[in-house]
Design a protein around this motif. Structure first.
Motif, mmCIF file in Angstrom:
data_model
loop_
_atom_site.group_PDB
_atom_site.id
_atom_site.type_symbol
_atom_site.label_atom_id
_atom_site.label_comp_id
_atom_site.label_asym_id
_atom_site.label_seq_id
_atom_site.Cartn_x
_atom_site.Cartn_y
_atom_site.Cartn_z
ATOM 1 N N VAL A 32 27.472 69.082 14.731
ATOM 2 C CA VAL A 32 28.916 69.255 14.570
ATOM 3 C C VAL A 32 29.336 70.650 15.013
ATOM 4 O O VAL A 32 30.318 70.820 15.749
ATOM 5 C CB VAL A 32 29.343 69.003 13.111
ATOM 6 C CG1 VAL A 32 30.774 69.437 12.876
ATOM 7 C CG2 VAL A 32 29.166 67.541 12.752
ATOM 8 N N VAL A 33 28.595 71.660 14.614
ATOM 9 C CA VAL A 33 28.939 73.037 14.975
ATOM 10 C C VAL A 33 28.814 73.244 16.477
ATOM 11 O O VAL A 33 29.692 73.838 17.110
ATOM 12 C CB VAL A 33 28.066 74.038 14.193
ATOM 13 C CG1 VAL A 33 28.278 75.456 14.681
ATOM 14 C CG2 VAL A 33 28.375 73.949 12.697
ATOM 15 N N ARG A 34 27.738 72.732 17.068
ATOM 16 C CA ARG A 34 27.560 72.882 18.512
ATOM 17 C C ARG A 34 28.659 72.161 19.291
ATOM 18 O O ARG A 34 29.161 72.666 20.304
ATOM 19 C CB ARG A 34 26.194 72.375 18.949
ATOM 20 C CG ARG A 34 25.054 73.254 18.481
ATOM 21 C CD ARG A 34 23.696 72.702 18.914
ATOM 22 N NE ARG A 34 22.610 73.387 18.253
ATOM 23 C CZ ARG A 34 22.132 74.574 18.603
ATOM 24 N NH1 ARG A 34 22.660 75.193 19.638
ATOM 25 N NH2 ARG A 34 21.138 75.128 17.945
ATOM 26 N N ASP A 35 29.059 70.985 18.831
ATOM 27 C CA ASP A 35 30.137 70.243 19.476
ATOM 28 C C ASP A 35 31.453 71.012 19.388
ATOM 29 O O ASP A 35 32.205 71.081 20.357
ATOM 30 C CB ASP A 35 30.288 68.856 18.844
ATOM 31 C CG ASP A 35 31.385 68.047 19.510
ATOM 32 O OD1 ASP A 35 31.255 67.752 20.721
ATOM 33 O OD2 ASP A 35 32.369 67.719 18.824
ATOM 34 N N HIS A 41 34.866 76.080 24.232
ATOM 35 C CA HIS A 41 34.604 76.624 25.570
ATOM 36 C C HIS A 41 35.306 75.803 26.649
ATOM 37 O O HIS A 41 35.845 76.362 27.608
ATOM 38 C CB HIS A 41 33.103 76.673 25.850
ATOM 39 C CG HIS A 41 32.373 77.715 25.054
ATOM 40 N ND1 HIS A 41 32.702 79.044 25.056
ATOM 41 C CD2 HIS A 41 31.324 77.594 24.207
ATOM 42 C CE1 HIS A 41 31.896 79.716 24.267
ATOM 43 N NE2 HIS A 41 31.043 78.850 23.726
ATOM 44 N N ARG A 42 35.315 74.479 26.499
ATOM 45 C CA ARG A 42 36.008 73.634 27.483
ATOM 46 C C ARG A 42 37.499 73.916 27.466
ATOM 47 O O ARG A 42 38.140 73.986 28.520
ATOM 48 C CB ARG A 42 35.739 72.153 27.204
ATOM 49 C CG ARG A 42 34.319 71.719 27.520
ATOM 50 C CD ARG A 42 34.163 70.209 27.481
ATOM 51 N NE ARG A 42 34.551 69.605 26.212
ATOM 52 C CZ ARG A 42 33.731 69.361 25.195
ATOM 53 N NH1 ARG A 42 32.460 69.693 25.276
ATOM 54 N NH2 ARG A 42 34.173 68.782 24.091
ATOM 55 N N THR A 43 38.065 74.079 26.282
ATOM 56 C CA THR A 43 39.492 74.377 26.166
ATOM 57 C C THR A 43 39.813 75.716 26.808
ATOM 58 O O THR A 43 40.799 75.847 27.538
ATOM 59 C CB THR A 43 39.924 74.384 24.690
ATOM 60 O OG1 THR A 43 39.657 73.095 24.132
ATOM 61 C CG2 THR A 43 41.398 74.717 24.534
ATOM 62 N N GLU A 44 38.976 76.721 26.556
ATOM 63 C CA GLU A 44 39.191 78.035 27.169
ATOM 64 C C GLU A 44 39.158 77.935 28.682
ATOM 65 O O GLU A 44 39.970 78.542 29.371
ATOM 66 C CB GLU A 44 38.112 79.017 26.699
ATOM 67 C CG GLU A 44 38.277 79.484 25.277
ATOM 68 C CD GLU A 44 37.111 80.350 24.827
ATOM 69 O OE1 GLU A 44 36.157 80.566 25.608
ATOM 70 O OE2 GLU A 44 37.147 80.794 23.669
#
Length: 66
Positions: A32-35, A41-44
């Motif tokens: 969950v934390v890694r996701d 990162h994808r949003t950034e």
């Protein structure tokens, strides 16, 4: 690597274990934390590309009107 111990609601952890298909509470929480981090990162990356496009559009000289 430093480790952190936390307390979580058992029902939440069991639900994550079932959804993720893992047998360990530790693995479930790590997934969950890694996701969550990957999603950030994808949003950034998306917003950075959008901001860069807006900056490039603002820098282009405007064509004469008339």
């Amino acid at each position: 690597m430093a480790k952190v111990n936390i307390s979580l609601d058992a029902e939440l952890v069991v639900e994550v274990m079932v959804l993720a298909g893992v047998g360990s509470p530790q693995d479930a929480v790590e997934l969950v934390v890694r996701d969550y981090i990957a999603r950030g990162h994808r949003t950034e990356a998306r917003t950075e590309l959008k901001d860069q496009g807006l900056r490039e559009a603002a820098v282009k000289p405007q064509e004469p009107q008339g």
